[in-house]
Design a protein around this motif. Structure first.
Motif, PDB file in Angstrom:
ATOM      1  N   UNK A 270      42.818  78.433  41.251  1.00 13.59           N
ATOM      2  CA  UNK A 270      41.782  77.399  41.313  1.00 13.59           C
ATOM      3  C   UNK A 270      41.542  76.781  39.941  1.00 13.59           C
ATOM      4  N   UNK A 271      41.994  77.456  38.873  1.00 15.72           N
ATOM      5  CA  UNK A 271      41.880  76.909  37.522  1.00 15.72           C
ATOM      6  C   UNK A 271      43.107  76.095  37.110  1.00 15.72           C
ATOM      7  N   UNK A 272      44.055  75.899  38.048  1.00 12.80           N
ATOM      8  CA  UNK A 272      45.280  75.156  37.729  1.00 12.80           C
ATOM      9  C   UNK A 272      44.976  73.690  37.445  1.00 12.80           C
ATOM     10  N   UNK A 273      45.701  73.142  36.471  1.00 15.27           N
ATOM     11  CA  UNK A 273      45.533  71.730  36.137  1.00 15.27           C
ATOM     12  C   UNK A 273      45.935  70.862  37.327  1.00 15.27           C
ATOM     13  N   UNK A 274      46.959  71.307  38.060  1.00 22.14           N
ATOM     14  CA  UNK A 274      47.381  70.631  39.289  1.00 22.14           C
ATOM     15  C   UNK A 274      48.144  71.649  40.137  1.00 22.14           C
ATOM     16  N   UNK A 275      48.485  71.271  41.351  1.00 17.31           N
ATOM     17  CA  UNK A 275      49.191  72.192  42.248  1.00 17.31           C
ATOM     18  C   UNK A 275      50.533  72.619  41.692  1.00 17.31           C
ATOM     19  N   UNK A 276      51.236  71.681  41.050  1.00 15.01           N
ATOM     20  CA  UNK A 276      52.579  71.956  40.566  1.00 15.01           C
ATOM     21  C   UNK A 276      52.601  73.043  39.489  1.00 15.01           C
ATOM     22  N   UNK A 277      51.479  73.222  38.792  1.00 15.06           N
ATOM     23  CA  UNK A 277      51.436  74.186  37.689  1.00 15.06           C
ATOM     24  C   UNK A 277      51.770  75.597  38.151  1.00 15.06           C
ATOM     25  N   UNK A 278      51.414  75.934  39.405  1.00 16.63           N
ATOM     26  CA  UNK A 278      51.649  77.304  39.866  1.00 16.63           C
ATOM     27  C   UNK A 278      52.882  77.441  40.767  1.00 16.63           C
ATOM     28  N   UNK A 279      53.662  76.370  40.900  1.00 15.64           N
ATOM     29  CA  UNK A 279      54.881  76.446  41.709  1.00 15.64           C
ATOM     30  C   UNK A 279      55.950  77.319  41.050  1.00 15.64           C
ATOM     31  N   UNK A 280      55.760  77.680  39.788  1.00 17.28           N
ATOM     32  CA  UNK A 280      56.743  78.480  39.075  1.00 17.28           C
ATOM     33  C   UNK A 280      56.765  79.924  39.558  1.00 17.28           C
ATOM     34  N   UNK A 281      55.753  80.332  40.310  1.00 22.23           N
ATOM     35  CA  UNK A 281      55.589  81.745  40.670  1.00 22.23           C
ATOM     36  C   UNK A 281      56.767  82.357  41.448  1.00 22.23           C
ATOM     37  N   UNK A 282      57.330  81.685  42.474  1.00 20.41           N
ATOM     38  CA  UNK A 282      58.443  82.312  43.211  1.00 20.41           C
ATOM     39  C   UNK A 282      59.685  82.537  42.354  1.00 20.41           C
ATOM     40  N   UNK A 283      59.806  81.801  41.260  1.00 21.69           N
ATOM     41  CA  UNK A 283      60.937  82.010  40.357  1.00 21.69           C
ATOM     42  C   UNK A 283      60.650  83.134  39.375  1.00 21.69           C
ATOM     43  N   UNK A 284      59.455  83.159  38.850  1.00 24.52           N
ATOM     44  CA  UNK A 284      59.116  84.119  37.796  1.00 24.52           C
ATOM     45  C   UNK A 284      58.929  85.527  38.348  1.00 24.52           C
ATOM     46  N   UNK A 285      58.182  85.665  39.449  1.00 23.72           N
ATOM     47  CA  UNK A 285      57.776  86.989  39.936  1.00 23.72           C
ATOM     48  C   UNK A 285      58.962  87.912  40.226  1.00 23.72           C
ATOM     49  N   UNK A 286      59.962  87.508  41.047  1.00 28.95           N
ATOM     50  CA  UNK A 286      61.057  88.453  41.341  1.00 28.95           C
ATOM     51  C   UNK A 286      61.846  88.846  40.097  1.00 28.95           C
ATOM     52  N   UNK A 287      62.045  87.891  39.196  1.00 27.59           N
ATOM     53  CA  UNK A 287      62.861  88.177  38.005  1.00 27.59           C
ATOM     54  C   UNK A 287      62.167  89.155  37.075  1.00 27.59           C
ATOM     55  N   UNK A 288      60.936  88.835  36.668  1.00 30.12           N
ATOM     56  CA  UNK A 288      60.275  89.682  35.670  1.00 30.12           C
ATOM     57  C   UNK A 288      59.906  91.045  36.241  1.00 30.12           C
ATOM     58  N   UNK A 289      59.535  91.105  37.511  1.00 28.98           N
ATOM     59  CA  UNK A 289      59.169  92.396  38.081  1.00 28.98           C
ATOM     60  C   UNK A 289      60.393  93.283  38.290  1.00 28.98           C
ATOM     61  N   UNK A 290      61.523  92.692  38.645  1.00 27.33           N
ATOM     62  CA  UNK A 290      62.740  93.483  38.802  1.00 27.33           C
ATOM     63  C   UNK A 290      63.221  94.008  37.452  1.00 27.33           C
ATOM     64  N   UNK A 291      63.151  93.160  36.423  1.00 25.30           N
ATOM     65  CA  UNK A 291      63.558  93.604  35.088  1.00 25.30           C
ATOM     66  C   UNK A 291      62.652  94.712  34.568  1.00 25.30           C
ATOM     67  N   UNK A 292      61.340  94.551  34.774  1.00 27.46           N
ATOM     68  CA  UNK A 292      60.412  95.583  34.308  1.00 27.46           C
ATOM     69  C   UNK A 292      60.581  96.875  35.100  1.00 27.46           C
ATOM     70  N   UNK A 293      60.885  96.746  36.372  1.00 24.59           N
ATOM     71  CA  UNK A 293      61.143  97.942  37.181  1.00 24.59           C
ATOM     72  C   UNK A 293      62.421  98.634  36.725  1.00 24.59           C
ATOM     73  N   UNK A 294      63.419  97.836  36.325  1.00 25.89           N
ATOM     74  CA  UNK A 294      64.654  98.420  35.808  1.00 25.89           C
ATOM     75  C   UNK A 294      64.372  99.261  34.573  1.00 25.89           C
TER      76      UNK A 294
END
Length: 551
Positions: A270-294
């Motif tokens: 709800x604090x996003x400047x616009x809707x597009x600002x949070x569209x990065x999530x499906x790209x970031x979440x699987x990558x960083x969480x898998x790397x950190x889990x590794x």
């Protein structure tokens, strides 16, 4: 001369604790306060980069490491564990962006927006569940942080390891552990006072320091135990159908860690400047969480070779180190990690939810303080973390509610109403989202159909002496089952028995001061919210928007 002391009496009066009235659009009717209102344009400051640092910060989370390591403890190979984690976070990232876009579009928090799908009063059931879960997680993260404090003190004063213990073994915590728990709780407490729209700077600091430390630990693991003889040589200790169900259960646990945020991510988007600002999530979440889990899997695997046991908790592994300087700085990084995660994922979530329960007395900051007291002390997190299997059972346990919650929210907003909702009506107990006495029976039915069949499994996980046979299998996939079945049941019942009063031709946003607040689309009449909203309030909103455009 007699002196009257009225302060103690004033302290006990509810009026003393009442929040100062805010000049907001919706608080006039008594169902909101400044923290519950739609975020004004001047506070919509989060960019795509802020969401990247947010998720990098959250991925460097002790629970992520522990989950990955605990998968080895229950018999999975590192390849099976990593594929399970990657699949789980890929699924949850899609759910995250679908619920997150709702918050970014409407600029309201989860406790408010879910009234449109659950009904004004039934939404309190979902909010109460989220409060309880957030407080549990707050306690778990606080306990993890206290272990890091213990390792820091042990690195400086090794004699703390010989501190006499006056607690029984059944307590699952020692006297020194309880002391460190108190110290960490005190260290963490001031950070709870940071405002939500400024917390992004904490994520940036954590997102730089902690990943560097984790990378150093992976390098240490590979140097001490080459992958050819350690990680790559580690194999599953289970097979057949047991392996399949264990893999699904572990995936459900991966979903469970952030199933909470999958429903209340609007608290941040709800604090996003616009809707597009949070569209990065499906790209970031699987990558960083898998790397950190590794990282967790690699270091845990090295620990098996070095110490002869599965040390799935990184701080238990650090406890074996002889290098006191390395132990101190690695533990310091875990302290920073748990503070950032505890605030972003737990205390802020609980604070947002509690504002709905008593908006006249509780704002986000007070809610966080309540969470710190109840979640930090009353829920005994050391009991949950006593074993790897107990940790996974806890993860699975509360997903029986969160899967249905997310499914109903997404189905209602995207498939049924197609994004056309009435934001001002969400603050009106007598408005279009009242449904039947404040309950949307379609949502009630969807939850009963999904939660009921998984309850025997939950009971068995709490008390294994209760035999329920193969009914535990459904519990092992509770989030996935709940999300899919609740979505289908809610969609079918809503199509067959539509709640026509909730449908509007287009989105009625809180940014539009001329919007017919809560007025039924096909009916006429004005809600109490509309009748109490003055022209002066509307004027103030226009002024805020005008200022935002010039900034």
């Amino acid at each position: 001369m007699a002196i009257e002391c009225t302060a103690p009496l004033d302290f006990l009066r509810p009026s003393t604790w009442a929040l100062e009235p805010e000049e907001t659009t919706f608080a006039n009717y008594g169902w909101s306060n400044k923290d519950m209102d739609p975020v004004p344009p001047r506070l919509r400051t989060w960019t795509g980069w802020n969401y990247v640092t947010y998720w990098v910060s959250d991925a460097t989370n002790v629970a992520i490491w522990e989950l990955a390591g605990s998968m080895l403890a229950i018999g999975l190979s590192w390849r099976q564990a990593l594929s399970c984690i990657a699949a789980g976070y890929a699924v949850i990232s899609v759910v995250m962006v679908m619920t997150g876009t709702i918050g970014a579009r409407l600029h309201v928090a989860f406790p408010v927006l879910n009234r449109s799908s659950f009904g004004f009063w039934f939404s309190y059931f979902t909010v109460f569940n989220r409060v309880i879960l957030a407080m549990f997680w707050f306690g778990i993260q606080t306990y993890s942080g206290s272990q890091a404090v213990y390792q820091m003190l042990k690195a400086i004063w090794p004699s703390i390891a010989r501190l006499p213990n006056h607690l029984p073994a059944s307590a699952n915590i020692t006297s020194s552990g309880l002391l460190c728990y108190l110290l960490y709780w005190i260290i963490q407490f001031p950070f709870l006072l940071l405002s939500p729209h400024r917390i992004r700077w904490l994520f940036l600091v954590k997102g730089i320091i902690v990943p560097i430390t984790w990378l150093a630990m992976v390098i240490w693991a590979f140097v001490r135990v080459p992958p050819s003889t350690g990680l790559f040589a580690q194999h599953a200790t289970i097979s057949g159908s047991q392996l399949s169900w264990t893999w699904l259960s572990a995936m459900n646990s991966a979903l469970g860690i952030y199933a909470t945020l999958s429903v209340n991510i609007p608290d941040f988007t709800r604090y996003a400047r616009n809707e597009q600002a949070q569209f990065i999530q499906p790209l970031v979440i699987p990558i960083v969480f898998t790397l950190c889990s590794f990282a967790g899997i690699a270091v845990t695997s090295a620990g098996i070779q070095l110490y002869g046991e599965v040390l799935w908790d990184p701080l238990l592994l650090i406890d074996r180190w002889d290098n006191r300087a390395a132990a101190f700085f690695a533990s310091l990084a875990f302290v920073i990690a748990t503070i950032g995660t505890n605030i972003s994922a737990n205390s802020l979530s609980a604070g947002n939810d509690m504002t709905v329960l008593l908006p006249k007395y509780i704002n986000i900051r007070r809610g966080q303080i309540i969470c710190a007291i109840i979640g930090g002390w009353a829920l005994c997190p050391w009991e949950i973390l006593a074993s790897a299997q107990g940790f996974l059972s806890f993860m699975n346990g509360y997903t029986i509610f969160l899967g249905p919650f997310a499914g109903i929210m997404i189905t209602d907003f995207w498939l049924l109403h197609k994004g056309h909702v009435d934001v001002p009506a969400m603050y009106d107990p007598h408005g279009r989202y009242r449904y039947t006495y404040g309950f949307n029976w379609r949502a009630v039915l969807a939850i009963l159909v999904t939660v009921g069949p998984t309850m025997p499994g939950l009971i068995n996980s709490i008390n294994p002496a209760v035999r329920i046979g193969n009914a535990t299998r459904l519990f092992d996939i509770a989030w996935m089952y709940g999300f899919v079945v609740a979505s289908v049941v809610y969609y079918v019942t809503s199509v067959v028995f539509p709640a026509r009063e909730t449908y509007v031709e287009k989105l009625i946003s809180a940014d539009d001061p001329s919007a017919p607040m809560g007025a039924p689309y096909s009916g006429g009449g004005t809600s109490p919210v509309a009748s109490t909203a003055s022209a002066k309030d509307a004027e103030k909103i226009r002024d805020v928007q005008a200022v935002a455009k010039t900034e």
